[in-house]
Design a protein around this motif. Structure first.
Motif, PDB file in Angstrom:
ATOM      1  N   GLY A   1       1.223   6.403   5.341  1.00  0.00           N
ATOM      2  CA  GLY A   1       1.620   6.881   4.025  1.00  0.00           C
ATOM      3  C   GLY A   1       1.413   8.373   3.848  1.00  0.00           C
ATOM      4  N   THR A   2       0.613   8.972   4.725  1.00  0.00           N
ATOM      5  CA  THR A   2       0.266  10.371   4.523  1.00  0.00           C
ATOM      6  C   THR A   2       0.997  11.320   5.458  1.00  0.00           C
ATOM      7  N   LEU A   3       1.017  10.967   6.752  1.00  0.00           N
ATOM      8  CA  LEU A   3       1.403  11.976   7.732  1.00  0.00           C
ATOM      9  C   LEU A   3       2.874  11.907   8.097  1.00  0.00           C
TER      10      LEU A   3
ATOM     11  N   ILE B   1       2.171   4.570 -11.804  1.00  0.00           N
ATOM     12  CA  ILE B   1       3.493   4.134 -11.348  1.00  0.00           C
ATOM     13  C   ILE B   1       4.610   4.665 -12.237  1.00  0.00           C
TER      14      ILE B   1
ATOM     15  N   ILE C   1       0.835  -1.207   0.000  1.00  0.00           N
ATOM     16  CA  ILE C   1       0.000   0.000   0.000  1.00  0.00           C
ATOM     17  C   ILE C   1       0.863   1.247   0.000  1.00  0.00           C
TER      18      ILE C   1
ATOM     19  N   TRP D   1      -2.545   3.823   5.722  1.00  0.00           N
ATOM     20  CA  TRP D   1      -2.878   5.049   5.004  1.00  0.00           C
ATOM     21  C   TRP D   1      -2.356   6.253   5.782  1.00  0.00           C
ATOM     22  N   LEU D   2      -2.578   6.249   7.103  1.00  0.00           N
ATOM     23  CA  LEU D   2      -2.056   7.322   7.945  1.00  0.00           C
ATOM     24  C   LEU D   2      -0.549   7.379   7.808  1.00  0.00           C
TER      25      LEU D   2
ATOM     26  N   ARG E   1       2.315   1.830  -3.372  1.00  0.00           N
ATOM     27  CA  ARG E   1       1.350   2.365  -4.335  1.00  0.00           C
ATOM     28  C   ARG E   1       1.078   3.833  -4.071  1.00  0.00           C
ATOM     29  N   MET E   2       1.065   4.206  -2.797  1.00  0.00           N
ATOM     30  CA  MET E   2       0.821   5.611  -2.485  1.00  0.00           C
ATOM     31  C   MET E   2       1.989   6.482  -2.910  1.00  0.00           C
ATOM     32  N   GLN E   3       3.144   5.848  -3.133  1.00  0.00           N
ATOM     33  CA  GLN E   3       4.305   6.622  -3.579  1.00  0.00           C
ATOM     34  C   GLN E   3       4.621   6.333  -5.038  1.00  0.00           C
ATOM     35  N   ASN E   4       3.637   5.869  -5.788  1.00  0.00           N
ATOM     36  CA  ASN E   4       3.823   5.591  -7.212  1.00  0.00           C
ATOM     37  C   ASN E   4       4.871   4.528  -7.488  1.00  0.00           C
TER      38      ASN E   4
ATOM     39  N   THR F   1      -2.617   4.071  -9.409  1.00  0.00           N
ATOM     40  CA  THR F   1      -1.650   3.066  -9.831  1.00  0.00           C
ATOM     41  C   THR F   1      -2.315   1.812 -10.353  1.00  0.00           C
TER      42      THR F   1
ATOM     43  N   VAL G   1      -9.788  22.521  21.641  1.00  0.00           N
ATOM     44  CA  VAL G   1      -8.998  22.965  20.494  1.00  0.00           C
ATOM     45  C   VAL G   1      -8.567  24.407  20.693  1.00  0.00           C
TER      46      VAL G   1
ATOM     47  N   PHE H   1      -5.875  -0.933   6.943  1.00  0.00           N
ATOM     48  CA  PHE H   1      -5.646  -0.070   5.780  1.00  0.00           C
ATOM     49  C   PHE H   1      -5.560   1.383   6.224  1.00  0.00           C
ATOM     50  N   VAL H   2      -6.465   1.779   7.125  1.00  0.00           N
ATOM     51  CA  VAL H   2      -6.426   3.166   7.612  1.00  0.00           C
ATOM     52  C   VAL H   2      -5.084   3.444   8.297  1.00  0.00           C
TER      53      VAL H   2
ATOM     54  N   THR I   1      -3.122  10.981  -0.968  1.00  0.00           N
ATOM     55  CA  THR I   1      -2.476   9.667  -1.014  1.00  0.00           C
ATOM     56  C   THR I   1      -3.427   8.611  -1.530  1.00  0.00           C
TER      57      THR I   1
END
Ligand code: SF4
Ligand code: SF4
Lengths: 421, 200
Positions: A347-349, B39, A54, A344-345, A57-60, B20, A403, A340-341, B13
């Motif tokens: 891969g993103t943060l 990709i 995953i 996903w986190l 894929r998130m980084q191509n 891909t 907050v 997956f979440v 993301t």
């Protein structure tokens, strides 16, 4: 449907029926143990694969695709590599503790599986203090981490271990507080009991449950040291944190503990808030109608696509009425969705700073957890619309105030630019 | 709003993840969201990247027609100029020590380029007055023995002018033009010294 649902339970019962009576409890224990012993490493190995795929894929990128179809044999190859790698113990390290620490970290991670309700009647051990057991066992991991960091005799390891312990202890508090609400509402500590109580509605769909779920999940992510809370192994500062000095199979054990714990965090979030092995308690026609309306109203889609979508959704709704999916599939599907979440986190943060991390635990989650308990009390005490509205209002106000209170103060409220003449 | 940035980032993301896969791109297209190609990775041994024409790796020697008709006259300029000194040349001589000539030119007996030292700087090509050495774009040269396989002798280095034209058409065309002009000058009676170096 019922036979598929109870497949494993019936198989187990049938096997035990063949045996003499005195042997049954022992063999029963053995069967459960061996299932967990096989399941845990398999889950761990394929979690690494899923994560790498995953993230790639998130980084191509492709991710592992060399060993076997879609790289499916990659975890096996990695395991083999880890096994035959040289095992280096630093000079001056405490050899005994250095060896014991990774083992001590894996054992609780596997023990957690004992109280997981994998499906209807499918729970290895239905402890009546299952929830307490979960928190007790999972906190042993911090001893292992500190042990490993201390025994390595390296500054990176010890710093990573100290951060890790601070983080785990901090996040245990909001983690427990968010589940207190669940205990209040269900009145039981047994994980199976908590799942039973969600037959009508998942706790996620109550105001306190929603907040509690977020808090529990994020605290869990922090407790297992995963991005964005992976301070203990921040590569840019600490090489690899507490497992800097580990190699070979011991390193693999650390990894295994981490992945099993993240699986456990997702599985327990599902158990406590996402209805465990229950299918969503939505009447099928509501679901079908809702989906059909959503698809039909999508103005961006072409008309034929929308028509086909509406039909497909109505069909899905009709199928839904038959309850075709066994409970254990629901459990694993939800757990893997959460995993997956998690990925996903990651891969993103980017990573949080250590003070932001601690601030999040003590200044935001802790008060919010306390308010959440009050909200859960309101929700139980008042009848439906009133209780829900009160709880939601309370949580929204509290969240907004927190907050506001935590917003970083700008050091220079106004900057005056003076142009040179 | 608190967390809006996080959600937007997660959207980015997730979109990349979908992009891909062919089915993911199909979904995005149905939703009329602009998509990229997905990709970037080129799975190397199976598919190879198309190199630009000017891509260069190690030098080779050019011959016209037959391998004995090589353009190199063993003048050793490139040996002198090569910064890491990876070229070693011995001129072909007879017993009396006079240079042997073939096709009206002197020629090297030995011409070795140590590919493990060569840094692909192309200086040898620039200094050669006869356009006898050019840069190859062959790059799959890994070998287990440095002395056996990485020191290219004359036979390994020799490649035809057609090969040069094939791998680098533009550069080969200029070189051929230059050589033809030089030939015409030498052939004409009014031409001055024939071996005037013509810089690239
Ligand atoms: S390319 Fe550069 S380093 Fe290689 S042989 Fe020619 S001059 Fe020497
Ligand atoms: S400079 Fe050209 S002609 Fe002279 S030795 Fe080198 S390759 Fe041969």
């Amino acid at each position: 449907m019922n036979s598929l649902d109870q497949l494993f339970v019936n198989a187990n019962a049938f096997l035990l029926g063949l045996l003499p009576v005195w042997a049954r409890p022992w063999i029963s224990i053995l069967v459960r143990l061996s299932v967990i012993a096989v399941l845990a490493p398999a889950i761990m190995m394929y979690l690494t694969w899923i994560e790498r795929k995953i993230i790639a894929r998130m980084q191509n990128r492709f991710g592992p695709d060399r060993v076997g179809v879609y790289g499916l044999a990659q975890p096996l190859a990695d395991g083999l590599k880890m096994l035959i790698k040289e095992d280096i113990v630093p000079r001056g390290a405490d050899r005994l503790l250095h060896l014991a620490a990774p083992i001590l970290s894996v054992v609780p991670a596997i023990l957690l599986f004992a109280v997981l309700p994998f499906g209807r009647n499918m729970i290895p051990a239905d402890l009546n203090v299952g929830l307490l057991y979960f928190f007790a066992v999972s906190s042993v991991g911090s001893y292992a981490i500190f042990m490993g960091g201390w025994a390595s005799r390296s500054k990176f390891s010890i710093l990573g271990a100290m951060r890790s312990v601070a983080q785990i202890i901090s996040y245990e508090v909001p983690g427990v507080l968010s589940v207190v609400a669940v205990i209040m509402v269900t009145g039981t500590l047994s994980t199976a009991g908590i799942v039973e109580a969600q037959a009508e509605r998942w706790f996620l769909f109550t105001p306190w449950g929603f907040v509690g779920c977020l808090m529990f999940f994020l605290s869990g992510v922090a407790e297992v040291n995963r991005t964005p809370f992976d301070m203990p192994e921040a590569e840019s500062e600490l090489v690899a944190g507490f497992h800097t000095e580990y190699s070979g199979m011991k390193f693999a054990l650390w990894y295994m503990a981490e992945f099993l714990e993240s699986f456990a965090v997702c599985a327990f979030t599902v158990t406590f808030f996402l209805g465990g092995w229950h299918a969503p308690a939505v009447p099928f026609w509501t679901l079908a109608l809702l989906l059909a309306i959503i698809v039909g109203a999508g103005t961006r889609l072409a008309i034929p696509v929308r028509g086909a979508g509406v039909l497909a959704m109505l069909g899905a709704g009709a199928l839904w009425g038959a309850q075709p999916i066994p409970s254990w599939i629901w459990f694993f599907a939800k757990t893997y969705a959460l995993i997956f979440v998690l990925v996903w986190l990651r891969g993103t943060l980017p990573r949080l700073r250590i003070d932001q991390l601690m601030g999040l635990a003590w200044k935001f989650f802790l008060p919010l957890g306390l308010v959440n308990i009050l909200a859960a009390g309101l929700w139980t005490q008042f009848p439906f619309p009133l209780g829900t509205a009160a709880a939601a209002l309370l949580l929204i106000i509290a969240g907004w105030l927190l907050v506001r209170a935590n917003a970083p103060q700008s050091l220079q409220p106004q900057r005056v630019y003076v142009f040179a003449d | 709003m608190i967390g809006a940035g996080v959600l937007r980032g997660m959207g980015v993301t997730f979109k990349t993840l979908l992009e891909t896969y062919p089915w993911g791109r199909a979904i995005l297209r149905t939703l009329q969201i602009p998509v990229t190609d997905g990709i970037f990775t080129i799975p190397y041994p199976e598919t190879k990247q198309q190199h630009p024409e000017r891509f260069r790796y190690f030098p080779f020697l050019v011959y016209d027609g037959t391998p004995d008709n090589l353009r190199c006259v063993a003048c050793k300029i490139c040996e002198q100029e090569c910064p890491p000194q990876s070229i070693h040349i011995v001129m072909e001589k007879d017993e009396q020590g006079r240079p042997v000539k073939a096709h009206g030119r002197t020629l090297p007996k030995q011409f070795d380029v140590d590919m493990s030292i060569c840094m692909s700087c192309r200086i040898c090509v620039d200094v050669c007055p006869f356009d006898a050495i050019e840069m190859d774009n062959e790059y799959e040269l890994s070998a287990s023995d440095r002395y056996e396989h990485m020191i290219f002798d004359k036979h390994k280095l020799l490649k035809s002018a057609e090969y040069f034209q094939k791998i680098k058409p533009t550069e080969a065309a200029t070189v051929d033009q230059r050589l033809a002009a030089k030939k015409a000058k030498t052939a004409s009676p009014t031409g001055d010294k024939p071996s005037q170096p013509s810089g690239p």
